[in-house]
Design a protein around this motif. Structure first.
Motif, PDB file in Angstrom:
ATOM      1  N   ASP A 192      10.837   4.782  11.610  1.00 42.48           N
ATOM      2  CA  ASP A 192       9.548   4.333  11.080  1.00 42.48           C
ATOM      3  C   ASP A 192       8.394   4.873  11.912  1.00 42.48           C
ATOM      4  N   GLU A 193       8.560   4.900  13.238  1.00 45.80           N
ATOM      5  CA  GLU A 193       7.503   5.431  14.101  1.00 45.80           C
ATOM      6  C   GLU A 193       7.318   6.927  13.883  1.00 45.80           C
ATOM      7  N   ALA A 194       8.433   7.641  13.808  1.00 45.40           N
ATOM      8  CA  ALA A 194       8.345   9.088  13.589  1.00 45.40           C
ATOM      9  C   ALA A 194       7.714   9.390  12.238  1.00 45.40           C
ATOM     10  N   LEU A 195       8.029   8.594  11.235  1.00 48.45           N
ATOM     11  CA  LEU A 195       7.447   8.785   9.913  1.00 48.45           C
ATOM     12  C   LEU A 195       5.942   8.540   9.954  1.00 48.45           C
ATOM     13  N   ALA A 196       5.519   7.503  10.682  1.00 50.82           N
ATOM     14  CA  ALA A 196       4.091   7.206  10.792  1.00 50.82           C
ATOM     15  C   ALA A 196       3.346   8.350  11.472  1.00 50.82           C
ATOM     16  N   VAL A 197       3.946   8.924  12.521  1.00 53.24           N
ATOM     17  CA  VAL A 197       3.326  10.051  13.210  1.00 53.24           C
ATOM     18  C   VAL A 197       3.219  11.249  12.269  1.00 53.24           C
ATOM     19  N   MET A 198       4.275  11.514  11.519  1.00 52.93           N
ATOM     20  CA  MET A 198       4.281  12.644  10.590  1.00 52.93           C
ATOM     21  C   MET A 198       3.217  12.475   9.511  1.00 52.93           C
ATOM     22  N   ILE A 199       3.075  11.258   8.990  1.00 51.52           N
ATOM     23  CA  ILE A 199       2.068  10.994   7.960  1.00 51.52           C
ATOM     24  C   ILE A 199       0.667  11.159   8.536  1.00 51.52           C
ATOM     25  N   ALA A 200       0.452  10.585   9.725  1.00 51.22           N
ATOM     26  CA  ALA A 200      -0.878  10.639  10.348  1.00 51.22           C
ATOM     27  C   ALA A 200      -1.303  12.077  10.627  1.00 51.22           C
ATOM     28  N   LEU A 201      -0.392  12.878  11.163  1.00 48.66           N
ATOM     29  CA  LEU A 201      -0.726  14.277  11.453  1.00 48.66           C
ATOM     30  C   LEU A 201      -0.916  15.075  10.167  1.00 48.66           C
ATOM     31  N   GLY A 202      -0.116  14.767   9.159  1.00 49.36           N
ATOM     32  CA  GLY A 202      -0.270  15.455   7.875  1.00 49.36           C
ATOM     33  C   GLY A 202      -1.588  15.138   7.204  1.00 49.36           C
ATOM     34  N   ALA A 203      -2.111  13.934   7.436  1.00 47.43           N
ATOM     35  CA  ALA A 203      -3.381  13.543   6.837  1.00 47.43           C
ATOM     36  C   ALA A 203      -4.559  14.301   7.425  1.00 47.43           C
ATOM     37  N   LEU A 204      -4.338  14.987   8.541  1.00 45.05           N
ATOM     38  CA  LEU A 204      -5.419  15.741   9.187  1.00 45.05           C
ATOM     39  C   LEU A 204      -5.494  17.185   8.694  1.00 45.05           C
ATOM     40  N   ALA A 205      -4.749  17.511   7.655  1.00 45.25           N
ATOM     41  CA  ALA A 205      -4.675  18.902   7.187  1.00 45.25           C
ATOM     42  C   ALA A 205      -6.013  19.446   6.693  1.00 45.25           C
ATOM     43  N   THR A 206      -6.929  18.566   6.283  1.00 45.85           N
ATOM     44  CA  THR A 206      -8.241  19.037   5.809  1.00 45.85           C
ATOM     45  C   THR A 206      -9.333  18.757   6.830  1.00 45.85           C
ATOM     46  N   SER A 207      -8.946  18.379   8.043  1.00 43.27           N
ATOM     47  CA  SER A 207      -9.923  17.998   9.061  1.00 43.27           C
ATOM     48  C   SER A 207     -10.187  19.144  10.033  1.00 43.27           C
ATOM     49  N   PRO A 208     -11.206  19.023  10.884  1.00 47.92           N
ATOM     50  CA  PRO A 208     -11.417  20.030  11.931  1.00 47.92           C
ATOM     51  C   PRO A 208     -10.280  20.086  12.936  1.00 47.92           C
ATOM     52  N   PHE A 209      -9.388  19.081  12.908  1.00 48.75           N
ATOM     53  CA  PHE A 209      -8.284  19.005  13.854  1.00 48.75           C
ATOM     54  C   PHE A 209      -6.978  19.515  13.255  1.00 48.75           C
ATOM     55  N   ARG A 210      -7.049  20.227  12.121  1.00 48.86           N
ATOM     56  CA  ARG A 210      -5.832  20.594  11.398  1.00 48.86           C
ATOM     57  C   ARG A 210      -4.911  21.493  12.217  1.00 48.86           C
ATOM     58  N   ASP A 211      -5.455  22.456  12.958  1.00 44.14           N
ATOM     59  CA  ASP A 211      -4.606  23.368  13.730  1.00 44.14           C
ATOM     60  C   ASP A 211      -3.894  22.623  14.854  1.00 44.14           C
ATOM     61  N   SER A 212      -4.623  21.751  15.546  1.00 40.58           N
ATOM     62  CA  SER A 212      -4.026  20.971  16.625  1.00 40.58           C
ATOM     63  C   SER A 212      -2.996  19.991  16.077  1.00 40.58           C
ATOM     64  N   ALA A 213      -3.273  19.424  14.893  1.00 47.06           N
ATOM     65  CA  ALA A 213      -2.331  18.491  14.284  1.00 47.06           C
ATOM     66  C   ALA A 213      -1.030  19.198  13.918  1.00 47.06           C
ATOM     67  N   ALA A 214      -1.138  20.404  13.358  1.00 44.49           N
ATOM     68  CA  ALA A 214       0.060  21.173  12.999  1.00 44.49           C
ATOM     69  C   ALA A 214       0.854  21.541  14.244  1.00 44.49           C
ATOM     70  N   SER A 215       0.169  21.920  15.320  1.00 46.49           N
ATOM     71  CA  SER A 215       0.837  22.253  16.568  1.00 46.49           C
ATOM     72  C   SER A 215       1.518  21.024  17.161  1.00 46.49           C
ATOM     73  N   ALA A 216       0.823  19.882  17.116  1.00 49.76           N
ATOM     74  CA  ALA A 216       1.398  18.643  17.644  1.00 49.76           C
ATOM     75  C   ALA A 216       2.647  18.245  16.869  1.00 49.76           C
ATOM     76  N   LEU A 217       2.612  18.435  15.550  1.00 48.52           N
ATOM     77  CA  LEU A 217       3.765  18.080  14.733  1.00 48.52           C
ATOM     78  C   LEU A 217       4.967  18.953  15.084  1.00 48.52           C
ATOM     79  N   ARG A 218       4.739  20.243  15.321  1.00 43.98           N
ATOM     80  CA  ARG A 218       5.849  21.124  15.711  1.00 43.98           C
ATOM     81  C   ARG A 218       6.447  20.686  17.043  1.00 43.98           C
ATOM     82  N   LYS A 219       5.609  20.233  17.963  1.00 44.42           N
ATOM     83  CA  LYS A 219       6.113  19.774  19.262  1.00 44.42           C
ATOM     84  C   LYS A 219       6.936  18.493  19.101  1.00 44.42           C
ATOM     85  N   VAL A 220       6.436  17.581  18.271  1.00 51.07           N
ATOM     86  CA  VAL A 220       7.173  16.339  18.040  1.00 51.07           C
ATOM     87  C   VAL A 220       8.536  16.633  17.415  1.00 51.07           C
ATOM     88  N   VAL A 221       8.549  17.546  16.433  1.00 49.35           N
ATOM     89  CA  VAL A 221       9.808  17.921  15.789  1.00 49.35           C
ATOM     90  C   VAL A 221      10.780  18.521  16.805  1.00 49.35           C
TER      91      VAL A 221
END
Length: 235
Positions: A78-107
């Motif tokens: 559930d925690e990992a899913l919440a992190v994945m959703i939160a980072l995915g929600a930033l795809a249209t934000s100024p933080f999209r590149d950092s969010a994608a990088s953070a998600l790869r690190k978490v994975v």
């Protein structure tokens, strides 16, 4: 073994022997793939921000800097899913590149069994947004951290274009739209600039004094403003 599993296992293999190196050939034999496949995997990890570097020479290979990596994460599904959703929600934000990088690190450092279950659940979750792009120029998010004044080219709602020097103060997100909050030197006042209307953002050498930003200063007339950090107020 899937590629995701192999990426995770590569990080763990390099972590286990760090700071000693492993050669691409050794890793290829270990995971039953070609050296070229291993090199592609390592390149993908590097591009995702994992601190792997190559040591030249006969006894060289690939090394992992353990002081700059996450330890294996003990997220529940559930925690990992919440992190994945939160980072995915930033795809249209100024933080999209950092969010994608953070998600790869978490994975890369999440337990493979939990990761598989999380990915299966995540495939059932979708975010509904506008079809039009709502991005912002690369590097916009970094201005808040560095404090550098931005010279932006901005298009207003009527199509008029202006060039302004702006002192970044914060961001506000509403749906798919993100707004840079800053002190506009052209208008000598606090302004909100919608990300998809910022055509260009050039950081200047000058660092602006950090101005206080209070929720009441923003003049929000619709909705409720929420802070995303541990505190419940903007400061």
């Amino acid at each position: 073994m899937t590629r995701t599993d192999r990426l995770y296992a590569l990080v763990e293999e390099l972590r286990a022997v760090a700071p000693r190196p492993r050669s691409a050939r050794w890793l290829a034999d270990r995971f039953g793939v070609s050296s070229r496949t291993i090199e592609r995997d390592l390149s993908a990890l590097q591009q995702g921000g994992v601190p792997i570097w190559a040591e030249p020479g006969r006894t060289g290979g690939y090394c992992l800097d353990t002081t700059h990596t996450l330890a294996p994460l003990g997220f529940t599904v559930d925690e990992a899913l919440a992190v994945m959703i939160a980072l995915g929600a930033l795809a249209t934000s100024p933080f999209r590149d950092s969010a994608a990088s953070a998600l790869r690190k978490v994975v890369a450092v999440t337990d493979d069994h939990r990761l598989t279950e999380t990915a299966e659940l995540a495939a059932r979750i979708h975010l509904l947004g506008d079809e039009k792009p709502t991005g912002a120029p690369p590097g916009l998010a970094a201005a808040l951290r560095t404090g550098q004044v931005l010279r932006i080219s901005y298009t207003d709602r009527d199509g008029g274009s202006t060039e302004r020097d702006v002192e970044p103060m914060g961001f506000v997100g509403k749906g798919d739209s993100w707004y840079l909050i800053g002190w506009c030197r052209l208008r000598d006042g606090l302004r909100a600039f919608r990300g998809d209307r910022i055509v260009r953002a050039e950081p200047l050498i000058e660092r602006a004094p950090r101005r206080p930003l209070r929720a009441e200063d923003l003049g929000i007339v619709e909705g409720r403003l929420r802070a995303v950090g541990p505190d419940s107020t903007i400061s």
